[in-house]
Motif scaffolding. Structure first.
Motif, PDB file in Angstrom:
ATOM      1  N   PHE A  34       0.828  -1.209   0.000  1.00  0.00           N
ATOM      2  CA  PHE A  34       0.000   0.000   0.000  1.00  0.00           C
ATOM      3  C   PHE A  34       0.863   1.261   0.000  1.00  0.00           C
ATOM      4  O   PHE A  34       0.524   2.253  -0.659  1.00  0.00           O
ATOM      5  N   GLN A  35       1.964   1.242   0.742  1.00  0.00           N
ATOM      6  CA  GLN A  35       2.808   2.432   0.805  1.00  0.00           C
ATOM      7  C   GLN A  35       3.363   2.785  -0.571  1.00  0.00           C
ATOM      8  O   GLN A  35       3.507   3.959  -0.920  1.00  0.00           O
ATOM      9  N   HIS A  36       3.658   1.754  -1.348  1.00  0.00           N
ATOM     10  CA  HIS A  36       4.151   1.992  -2.710  1.00  0.00           C
ATOM     11  C   HIS A  36       3.074   2.688  -3.552  1.00  0.00           C
ATOM     12  O   HIS A  36       3.375   3.598  -4.342  1.00  0.00           O
ATOM     13  N   VAL A  37       1.814   2.286  -3.382  1.00  0.00           N
ATOM     14  CA  VAL A  37       0.709   2.923  -4.114  1.00  0.00           C
ATOM     15  C   VAL A  37       0.584   4.384  -3.686  1.00  0.00           C
ATOM     16  O   VAL A  37       0.439   5.289  -4.512  1.00  0.00           O
ATOM     17  N   ASN A  38       0.633   4.628  -2.382  1.00  0.00           N
ATOM     18  CA  ASN A  38       0.525   5.995  -1.876  1.00  0.00           C
ATOM     19  C   ASN A  38       1.640   6.882  -2.410  1.00  0.00           C
ATOM     20  O   ASN A  38       1.417   8.024  -2.831  1.00  0.00           O
ATOM     21  N   ASP A  39       2.873   6.353  -2.393  1.00  0.00           N
ATOM     22  CA  ASP A  39       4.015   7.145  -2.834  1.00  0.00           C
ATOM     23  C   ASP A  39       4.004   7.370  -4.344  1.00  0.00           C
ATOM     24  O   ASP A  39       4.420   8.425  -4.829  1.00  0.00           O
ATOM     25  N   SER A  40       3.537   6.383  -5.086  1.00  0.00           N
ATOM     26  CA  SER A  40       3.594   6.462  -6.544  1.00  0.00           C
ATOM     27  C   SER A  40       2.444   7.264  -7.139  1.00  0.00           C
ATOM     28  O   SER A  40       2.631   8.011  -8.106  1.00  0.00           O
ATOM     29  N   PHE A  41       1.237   7.111  -6.582  1.00  0.00           N
ATOM     30  CA  PHE A  41       0.047   7.702  -7.199  1.00  0.00           C
ATOM     31  C   PHE A  41      -0.619   8.788  -6.346  1.00  0.00           C
ATOM     32  O   PHE A  41      -1.552   9.433  -6.810  1.00  0.00           O
ATOM     33  N   GLY A  42      -0.173   8.958  -5.114  1.00  0.00           N
ATOM     34  CA  GLY A  42      -0.729  10.009  -4.268  1.00  0.00           C
ATOM     35  C   GLY A  42      -1.775   9.489  -3.297  1.00  0.00           C
ATOM     36  O   GLY A  42      -2.333   8.399  -3.456  1.00  0.00           O
ATOM     37  N   HIS A  43      -2.046  10.313  -2.282  1.00  0.00           N
ATOM     38  CA  HIS A  43      -2.973   9.899  -1.230  1.00  0.00           C
ATOM     39  C   HIS A  43      -4.418   9.752  -1.707  1.00  0.00           C
ATOM     40  O   HIS A  43      -5.132   8.868  -1.200  1.00  0.00           O
ATOM     41  N   PRO A  44      -4.935  10.579  -2.630  1.00  0.00           N
ATOM     42  CA  PRO A  44      -6.307  10.339  -3.094  1.00  0.00           C
ATOM     43  C   PRO A  44      -6.486   8.946  -3.689  1.00  0.00           C
ATOM     44  O   PRO A  44      -7.500   8.284  -3.444  1.00  0.00           O
ATOM     45  N   THR A  45      -5.497   8.502  -4.472  1.00  0.00           N
ATOM     46  CA  THR A  45      -5.572   7.148  -5.027  1.00  0.00           C
ATOM     47  C   THR A  45      -5.495   6.119  -3.910  1.00  0.00           C
ATOM     48  O   THR A  45      -6.222   5.107  -3.917  1.00  0.00           O
ATOM     49  N   GLY A  46      -4.624   6.356  -2.931  1.00  0.00           N
ATOM     50  CA  GLY A  46      -4.527   5.455  -1.791  1.00  0.00           C
ATOM     51  C   GLY A  46      -5.825   5.376  -1.018  1.00  0.00           C
ATOM     52  O   GLY A  46      -6.248   4.293  -0.597  1.00  0.00           O
ATOM     53  N   ASP A  47      -6.493   6.531  -0.839  1.00  0.00           N
ATOM     54  CA  ASP A  47      -7.780   6.529  -0.135  1.00  0.00           C
ATOM     55  C   ASP A  47      -8.831   5.745  -0.913  1.00  0.00           C
ATOM     56  O   ASP A  47      -9.645   5.018  -0.329  1.00  0.00           O
ATOM     57  N   ALA A  48      -8.829   5.888  -2.233  1.00  0.00           N
ATOM     58  CA  ALA A  48      -9.775   5.126  -3.062  1.00  0.00           C
ATOM     59  C   ALA A  48      -9.512   3.625  -2.934  1.00  0.00           C
ATOM     60  O   ALA A  48     -10.452   2.815  -2.884  1.00  0.00           O
ATOM     61  N   LEU A  49      -8.241   3.256  -2.890  1.00  0.00           N
ATOM     62  CA  LEU A  49      -7.890   1.843  -2.717  1.00  0.00           C
ATOM     63  C   LEU A  49      -8.374   1.326  -1.359  1.00  0.00           C
ATOM     64  O   LEU A  49      -8.920   0.213  -1.263  1.00  0.00           O
TER      65      LEU A  49
END
Length: 782
Positions: free
Chosen positions: A391-406
């Motif tokens: 998950f941290q890789h997703v947050n760092d790569s695509f930003g927190h809005p994408t992480g929140d959607a995930l």
């Protein structure tokens, strides 16, 4: 500039008023005392002087304090002027030949003073804390009560007096006083706040009414028309109080005058006063009836007037109580509405305190309460701790809005999987928890497997196809003492699932706690060992296949507690990584290795290879620390090779960017960078091409060995890696070389260098120095 300084600059006249109102009041007292002793004509002149002084004081107060509403004060100034003119005319008339007979202009002007003062009191009250009906009712009640008392004790005795003409004119005063008293009561009831100015005005009005009552009683008793000394003193004091009220700074209530007089509105005092007012009418009527009987001169007005006023008082009291009841009901309704709103807000706040804002799921506190409740009732159940891998890789790569959607999608999938079998909660970040209400961990395993399957499915977010997995730790509720133990043990199982490779389920076992205690003990002992001789550096040679000579040594850390056997890195490096001790430990190894290698580099040209942890690279001053270590050991930067893992370079986010920046800076000074264990991680061609590296170290698992796999396939893999390295102009170094046959294969494949037990085991600095001094050549294939 302070607020006080601002007031001094902007309103200098206000400072004058603050200093003078007391002097005005106190300075007039001696004149009042002297005026009592004067004759009628002189007294009238003194009255005129006091009236004129009061008028001037009111005008001065208006100019000095600039009240928001000036109308009541101009009315008051006009009233004081009327009093001064009429008294001056009376004084002149007395000097010239005696008082004028009958109602005349002088009397009319004097009576006008009362009406103007009453109007000023009415306007001064303004819109206040009570409604107009409440103020009018209160004033009417007081007026009716005063009318009863005036009739019984003033008007009727005067009408029966021997001087009917003078007494008739004297009766005007009670009527005017009744108006004044009514307006004063309205001011006291309706004003938003009673300031000192209001109190001075009310006190002055009371003094004037007292003077007039005394005057009427004096005339009724046969006294001279000029009145008694007491009345004279009160008339003069009335003018002083009005002037002092105008000069007091509190006349401008919008400039911060402190409200006072709360005791005047005490509920007990108000209740007692109204009870007394109710009794006044019947008591006065009874007294009048008894007096007429005693005189044997019965007058119907002596009964009808008090009874009529008492009846009017009763009606006004009923209206006032009705109005009060309406206000109470309205305020009760408002209070109930406020309480309902507060209850709804409390419920909302409780919900927010127990639920996650992003997903709406129960939070850690809520789940902790549920776990504690299940333990207290002895209910069966199992707690699953779920953490998203990557998950941290997703947050760092695509930003927190994408992480929140995930996270939102993960929560939806978990709801579908769990259904009514348990309670789903989010602990924060990418961590979820599931409390299954029935069964133990064995029964919970199918649910855990279903969670793993559903989270493996890709997630589409804003055109991005995201892939994550999950690690799960399970803890049975049956043997737990409290919720803290359940959560801690489930965390341990989750940590074990992460350490075992992720995307798996591990149930808590007592050995996990034992291992944790061992790790804690290792960390505690290691903390004391760092910085001492117990931390030692061993060196393993690296050989060049082209020359057969040792070209470099790799620094490897060993822990040698006093009186104990040597501890290998596998036993304490993971604990050092988790605790953060790897940073001081790594710096100690780097500095010691640089000191040892400085001599070898100058004598034999031997390079030094040192392993660097990702935690070290995350330090903001890592590059500076490396350069200081080289400088202090007098070792050239070109003699140092830093070994890193692939994940350091492939990761995204600020940490990876900082690591790359450190390595790029060091390479500009001549330090080389090697990627350790190549082939077991990401093995991305992009990072090999674009990132700051110089050497590929082929992992030992690829070394040709019939016991560990297909030698032909292993050779093909090594050939591919070597060719790739040479294509990218990188040096290929094989790790784990243990046999002559492996050496021969690597030489045939064109590998540049090798390292392993075939060339030498890790040894202390002294033994390594001896080997390098002897000029030993590595065993080669014949």
């Amino acid at each position: 500039m302070t607020a006080q300084q601002h007031d001094r600059v902007a309103y200098p006249a206000a400072r004058v008023g603050t200093r003078t109102w007391r002097w005005f009041l106190l300075g007039g007292i001696p004149v009042v005392i002297a005026g009592i002793l004067l004759g009628p004509a002189a007294q009238e002149a003194v009255y005129a002087a006091f009236g004129a002084a009061a008028a001037v004081a009111v005008v001065a107060g208006i100019r000095a304090h600039r009240p928001a509403r000036t109308l009541p004060w101009w009315l008051l100034a006009a009233g004081m002027a009327c009093g001064a003119l009429s008294n001056l005319a009376w004084s002149a008339a007395l000097v010239l030949g005696g008082p004028p007979a009958g109602l005349n202009v002088i009397n009319a002007v004097y009576y006008g003073m009362y009406l103007l003062v009453a109007a000023a009191l009415a306007v001064l009250a303004g819109p206040g804390r009570s409604s107009a009906l409440a103020g009018a009712a209160e004033a009417g009640i007081v007026a009716c009560t005063a009318a009863v008392l005036a009739w019984v004790f003033l008007i009727d005795p005067v009408l029966r007096s021997r001087d009917a003409i003078t007494g008739g004119f004297a009766l005007v005063y009670p009527v005017l006083d009744l108006i004044l008293l009514t307006m004063a009561v309205r001011l006291a009831v309706a004003a938003a706040s009673l300031t000192r100015t209001h109190l001075l005005m009310l006190f002055g009005t009371g003094v004037l009414v007292l003077a007039d009552v005394g005057y009427v009683l004096w005339v009724a008793a046969g006294g001279p028309w000029s009145g008694s000394g007491g009345s004279a003193a009160c008339w003069m004091l009335f003018y002083l109080l009005v002037g002092a009220a105008a000069l007091h700074p509190a006349m401008a209530t919008d400039r911060g005058a402190a409200p006072i007089g709360g005791y005047l509105r005490s509920p007990r005092l108000t209740t007692a006063a109204k009870a007394l007012i109710v009794l006044v009418g019947p008591a006065a009527t009874a007294y009048a009836f008894w007096r007429d009987l005693h005189r044997q001169d019965f007058d119907l007005l002596d009964i009808t007037v008090p009874l009529g006023a008492a009846a009017a008082t009763g009606v006004l009291l009923v209206l006032r109580l009705s109005h009060t009841s309406t206000l109470v009901n309205r305020r009760a309704t408002d209070l109930q509405a406020a309480l309902d709103d507060q209850a709804a807000l409390q419920e909302q706040m409780t919900h927010l305190a127990l639920h996650d804002a992003l997903t709406g799921l129960p939070n850690r506190l809520h789940l902790d309460r549920l776990v504690q409740a299940a333990l207290s009732t002895g209910d069966a159940g199992c707690l699953l701790m779920v953490d998203l891998d990557g998950f941290q890789h997703v947050n760092d790569s695509f930003g927190h809005p994408t992480g929140d959607a995930l996270l939102t999608e993960a929560a939806r999938r978990l709801r579908e999987v769990i259904g009514r079998a348990g309670t789903l909660a989010r602990f924060g970040g990418d961590e979820f928890a599931v409390l299954l209400h029935d069964g133990d961990c064995l029964a919970a395993e199918p649910h855990a497997r279903a969670i793993l399957r559903t989270l493996r499915q890709p997630v589409e977010v804003d055109g991005q196809r995201l892939h994550v997995t999950a690690s799960i730790g399970m803890r049975d509720l049956a043997t737990a003492a409290d919720s803290a133990e359940v959560l801690s043990d489930a965390d341990l199982a989750l940590y074990a699932a992460k350490a075992a490779g992720k995307d798996r389920v591990i149930a808590y076992d007592v050995t996990l706690r034992e291992n944790q205690l061992k790790r804690i003990a290792v960390v505690d002992r290691l903390r004391g060992a760092i910085g001492t001789d117990a931390i030692q550096v061993y060196y393993q040679p690296i050989v060049s296949f082209s020359t057969g000579r040792f070209t470099a040594v790799e620094a490897l850390v060993r822990w040698v507690p006093p009186g104990e056997a040597t501890i290998g890195p596998d036993a304490f490096i993971p604990a050092a990584e988790d605790s953060g001790l790897i940073v001081p430990l790594g710096e100690q190894v780097l500095r010691q290795a640089c000191r040892d290698a400085a001599v070898w580099y100058r004598r034999y040209g031997t390079l030094l290879t040192v392993n660097v942890s990702p935690r070290q690279l995350s330090e903001a001053d890592f590059a500076a620390r490396v350069m200081r270590a080289l400088h202090d050991a007098d070792l050239p930067a070109a003699a140092l090779i830093l070994e890193i893992t692939e994940g350091v370079l492939v990761g995204a986010g600020a940490q990876a960017e900082q690591s790359i920046a450190h390595l790029s800076e060091l390479r500009r000074f001549g330090v080389q960078v090697a990627v350790d264990d190549f082939g077991t991680g990401y093995s991305s061609l992009a990072y090999l091409r674009d990132l700051p590296i110089d050497i590929l170290k082929i992992d030992r698992s690829f070394m040709p060995d019939e016991a560990t796999g297909d030698p032909a396939q292993q050779v093909a893999l090594v050939r591919t890696i070597v060719d790739l390295a040479h294509t990218l102009r990188l040096t290929a170094v094989a790790e784990g070389v243990e046999t002559m046959e492996q050496t021969a294969v690597l030489q045939t494949l064109g590998c540049d260098k090798g390292q392993g037990f075939h060339y030498g085991r890790p040894a202390p600095a002294a033994k390594t120095a001896d080997v390098l001094a002897e000029g030993v050549t590595a065993p080669a294939a014949r």
